[in-house]
Motif scaffolding. Sequence first.
Motif, PDB file in Angstrom:
ATOM      1  N   PRO A  32      20.918 -17.213  -1.442  1.00 37.73           N
ATOM      2  CA  PRO A  32      21.022 -15.932  -0.737  1.00 37.73           C
ATOM      3  C   PRO A  32      22.436 -15.339  -0.841  1.00 37.73           C
ATOM      4  O   PRO A  32      23.404 -16.064  -1.115  1.00 37.73           O
TER       5      PRO A  32
ATOM      6  N   GLN B 265      27.885 -16.713   8.504  1.00 36.04           N
ATOM      7  CA  GLN B 265      26.964 -16.269   9.551  1.00 36.04           C
ATOM      8  C   GLN B 265      27.723 -15.470  10.592  1.00 36.04           C
ATOM      9  O   GLN B 265      28.899 -15.712  10.829  1.00 36.04           O
TER      10      GLN B 265
ATOM     11  N   SER C 122      16.118 -37.035   2.347  1.00 33.06           N
ATOM     12  CA  SER C 122      15.182 -36.568   3.363  1.00 33.06           C
ATOM     13  C   SER C 122      15.292 -35.063   3.524  1.00 33.06           C
ATOM     14  O   SER C 122      16.155 -34.419   2.930  1.00 33.06           O
ATOM     15  N   SER C 123      14.421 -34.527   4.340  1.00 28.17           N
ATOM     16  CA  SER C 123      14.357 -33.088   4.554  1.00 28.17           C
ATOM     17  C   SER C 123      15.708 -32.582   5.064  1.00 28.17           C
ATOM     18  O   SER C 123      16.310 -33.187   5.943  1.00 28.17           O
ATOM     19  N   GLY C 124      16.192 -31.503   4.468  1.00 24.54           N
ATOM     20  CA  GLY C 124      17.461 -30.924   4.905  1.00 24.54           C
ATOM     21  C   GLY C 124      18.680 -31.521   4.240  1.00 24.54           C
ATOM     22  O   GLY C 124      19.814 -31.168   4.566  1.00 24.54           O
TER      23      GLY C 124
ATOM     24  N   PHE D 269      27.232 -21.032   4.250  1.00 30.15           N
ATOM     25  CA  PHE D 269      26.619 -19.740   4.570  1.00 30.15           C
ATOM     26  C   PHE D 269      27.475 -19.021   5.593  1.00 30.15           C
ATOM     27  O   PHE D 269      27.843 -19.602   6.612  1.00 30.15           O
TER      28      PHE D 269
ATOM     29  N   GLY E  85      19.675 -31.074   1.215  1.00 28.34           N
ATOM     30  CA  GLY E  85      20.319 -30.144   0.287  1.00 28.34           C
ATOM     31  C   GLY E  85      19.715 -30.101  -1.104  1.00 28.34           C
ATOM     32  O   GLY E  85      20.284 -29.502  -2.018  1.00 28.34           O
ATOM     33  N   LYS E  86      18.540 -30.690  -1.284  1.00 24.45           N
ATOM     34  CA  LYS E  86      17.934 -30.788  -2.614  1.00 24.45           C
ATOM     35  C   LYS E  86      17.573 -29.418  -3.177  1.00 24.45           C
ATOM     36  O   LYS E  86      17.931 -29.088  -4.303  1.00 24.45           O
ATOM     37  N   SER E  87      16.861 -28.625  -2.373  1.00 23.08           N
ATOM     38  CA  SER E  87      16.447 -27.306  -2.885  1.00 23.08           C
ATOM     39  C   SER E  87      17.648 -26.391  -3.074  1.00 23.08           C
ATOM     40  O   SER E  87      17.690 -25.616  -4.035  1.00 23.08           O
ATOM     41  N   LEU E  88      18.638 -26.505  -2.185  1.00 22.89           N
ATOM     42  CA  LEU E  88      19.819 -25.652  -2.343  1.00 22.89           C
ATOM     43  C   LEU E  88      20.546 -25.970  -3.640  1.00 22.89           C
ATOM     44  O   LEU E  88      21.074 -25.080  -4.296  1.00 22.89           O
TER      45      LEU E  88
ATOM     46  N   HIS F 156      10.872 -36.479  -2.177  1.00 20.13           N
ATOM     47  CA  HIS F 156      11.072 -37.372  -1.044  1.00 20.13           C
ATOM     48  C   HIS F 156      10.627 -38.788  -1.421  1.00 20.13           C
ATOM     49  O   HIS F 156      10.899 -39.730  -0.700  1.00 20.13           O
TER      50      HIS F 156
ATOM     51  N   LEU G 131      29.019 -21.842   7.836  1.00 18.85           N
ATOM     52  CA  LEU G 131      28.229 -23.055   8.021  1.00 18.85           C
ATOM     53  C   LEU G 131      28.151 -23.799   6.693  1.00 18.85           C
ATOM     54  O   LEU G 131      27.502 -23.334   5.753  1.00 18.85           O
TER      55      LEU G 131
ATOM     56  N   PRO H 244      23.938 -29.534   9.521  1.00 17.83           N
ATOM     57  CA  PRO H 244      25.104 -28.724   9.182  1.00 17.83           C
ATOM     58  C   PRO H 244      25.701 -28.143  10.472  1.00 17.83           C
ATOM     59  O   PRO H 244      24.966 -27.761  11.360  1.00 17.83           O
TER      60      PRO H 244
ATOM     61  N   VAL I 262      26.740 -26.393   4.382  1.00 14.91           N
ATOM     62  CA  VAL I 262      25.517 -27.196   4.332  1.00 14.91           C
ATOM     63  C   VAL I 262      25.538 -28.217   3.200  1.00 14.91           C
ATOM     64  O   VAL I 262      24.838 -29.221   3.254  1.00 14.91           O
TER      65      VAL I 262
ATOM     66  N   GLU J 241       9.970 -30.839  -5.711  1.00 17.18           N
ATOM     67  CA  GLU J 241       8.944 -31.423  -4.851  1.00 17.18           C
ATOM     68  C   GLU J 241       7.523 -31.217  -5.349  1.00 17.18           C
ATOM     69  O   GLU J 241       6.740 -30.565  -4.670  1.00 17.18           O
TER      70      GLU J 241
HETATM   71  N1  LIG Z   1      19.955 -19.491   4.039  1.00 15.14           N
HETATM   72  C1  LIG Z   1      20.385 -20.514   4.774  1.00 15.14           C
HETATM   73  N2  LIG Z   1      21.232 -20.326   5.802  1.00 15.14           N
HETATM   74  C2  LIG Z   1      21.685 -21.378   6.533  1.00 15.14           C
HETATM   75  N3  LIG Z   1      21.338 -22.646   6.307  1.00 15.14           N
HETATM   76  C3  LIG Z   1      20.476 -22.908   5.304  1.00 15.14           C
HETATM   77  C4  LIG Z   1      19.951 -21.856   4.478  1.00 15.14           C
HETATM   78  N4  LIG Z   1      19.120 -22.419   3.554  1.00 15.14           N
HETATM   79  C5  LIG Z   1      19.130 -23.742   3.810  1.00 15.14           C
HETATM   80  N5  LIG Z   1      19.931 -24.053   4.843  1.00 15.14           N
HETATM   81  C6  LIG Z   1      20.215 -25.398   5.382  1.00 15.14           C
HETATM   82  O1  LIG Z   1      20.726 -26.209   4.343  1.00 15.14           O
HETATM   83  C7  LIG Z   1      20.280 -27.551   4.484  1.00 15.14           C
HETATM   84  C8  LIG Z   1      19.689 -28.016   3.173  1.00 15.14           C
HETATM   85  O2  LIG Z   1      18.475 -27.316   2.922  1.00 15.14           O
HETATM   86  P1  LIG Z   1      17.532 -27.626   1.658  1.00 15.14           P
HETATM   87  O3  LIG Z   1      16.432 -26.633   1.678  1.00 15.14           O
HETATM   88  O4  LIG Z   1      18.344 -27.711   0.432  1.00 15.14           O
HETATM   89  O5  LIG Z   1      16.987 -29.066   2.041  1.00 15.14           O
HETATM   90  P2  LIG Z   1      15.977 -29.991   1.195  1.00 15.14           P
HETATM   91  O6  LIG Z   1      16.710 -31.270   0.932  1.00 15.14           O
HETATM   92  O7  LIG Z   1      15.426 -29.247   0.038  1.00 15.14           O
HETATM   93  O8  LIG Z   1      14.858 -30.264   2.299  1.00 15.14           O
HETATM   94  P3  LIG Z   1      13.247 -30.379   2.116  1.00 15.14           P
HETATM   95  O9  LIG Z   1      13.007 -31.768   1.643  1.00 15.14           O
HETATM   96  O10 LIG Z   1      12.747 -30.170   3.509  1.00 15.14           O
HETATM   97  O11 LIG Z   1      12.786 -29.325   1.150  1.00 15.14           O
HETATM   98  C9  LIG Z   1      19.310 -27.551   5.643  1.00 15.14           C
HETATM   99  O12 LIG Z   1      19.995 -28.036   6.775  1.00 15.14           O
HETATM  100  C10 LIG Z   1      18.935 -26.100   5.818  1.00 15.14           C
HETATM  101  O13 LIG Z   1      18.645 -25.827   7.160  1.00 15.14           O
END
Ligand SMILES: Nc1ncnc2c1ncn2[C@@H]1O[C@H](COP(=O)(O)OP(=O)(O)OP(=O)(O)O)[C@@H](O)[C@H]1O
Length: 336
Positions: free
Chosen positions: A92, A44, A75-77, A42, A79-82, A232, A54, A295, A56, A200
């Motif tokens: 974005p 920034q 785990s949370s963060g 990203f 990168g799964k949703s990304l 998760h 950044l 990240p 990620v 999820e």
């Molecule tokens: N628009 C953004 N700008 C900067 N960082 C981002 C952005 N979107 C996500 N991140 C970062 O990217 C990383 C991965 O996020 P992601 O949402 O993919 O995690 P996840 O594995 O789906 O977590 P969860 O289980 O909590 O849903 C996280 O550290 C998050 O803070």
Amino acid sequence: MSPALPLKKRAPEFADKEEVFAGASTAGDKPVLEVKDLSVSFVQYAGGLRQTNLKVISGLDVSIKKGEVLAVVGSSGSGKSLLAHAILGILPKNAKVSGTMHYGGEALTPRRQAKLRGREIAIIPQSVNYLDPLMRVGPQVGISVHNGDKNAIVRQVFARYGLEKKVEDLYPFQLSGGMARRVLVSTAVVSGARLVIADEPTPGLHPAVVAEALGHLRQLADEGCAVMLITHDITSALQMADRIAVFYAGSTVETAPSVDFYGKGQALRHPYSKALWQALPQNDFKPIAGFQPTPGNLPSGCLFAPRCEHKTPECEAERPPARLLRGGNVRCIHAT
Ligand SMILES: Nc1ncnc2c1ncn2[C@@H]1O[C@H](COP(=O)(O)OP(=O)(O)OP(=O)(O)O)[C@@H](O)[C@H]1O
Ligand code: NI
């Protein structure tokens, strides 16, 4: 329940769509989706015009075949949703993507993503909050029908998932948790998707509802879809997934067949997957010391090295490449 109906409905559509799969038709069991070495960063702005990048996600690999459920666990963060958003092309605007993504053997360009999204590639969102609160669910699910009689197809698919006719007239807030999940699955099914990404679907749901939702995903795969389940919860994923991809700090550390998760995790390849497995309450319930790096603060070598009991100086020198090992994939130089 009449599983045959949607299948009949889908067959001619599948035939039409063969062109999109040109190139894959002769390729046997070529993956429906193949993501290799994906990076997402990203851009920034940190004070004035100073621009930072950044990172990620880096070194993410996944592939899914027709008829297969791949669970993406982390785990949370991690990168799964990304990953899901990168596949759908809905990151974005300030996101920069590198690496390769292929769908049906062809590069997944932004143009193709726009064309396939909500049609061949569908997402089942995490919650009913993604539905329009002011629209009755029948007509709302109907929006995703692209070929044929909307009402009839919605009725068929709702019937398949045990949703009575009167459910079509309800607003999303009137649905129970279980009904909401069935409505969300119906949305993906009426679209005739070949690749279904479920983000999820489980937290906070009653275990019976979770089991039912996962059963529906398994069924979609058995009918020929490629299914990615983002979760998760390894324990429930293992009940229906064929393979598990373990994410850590934006990277795939291991991809393993589900059958490798047993005992003390001796068949697993990466120290993080083993630790994750051993941390489960039904196993040793042993927490993993330390935290997943965020990240911007990623170690230069192996991402797991700071927490790894087996690390050597080589682990900290460079990021381990992905390699094939015992029918799976691993990013660890010491894995055998
Ligand atoms: N628009 C953004 N700008 C900067 N960082 C981002 C952005 N979107 C996500 N991140 C970062 O990217 C990383 C991965 O996020 P992601 O949402 O993919 O995690 P996840 O594995 O789906 O977590 P969860 O289980 O909590 O849903 C996280 O550290 C998050 O803070
Ligand atoms: Ni997420």
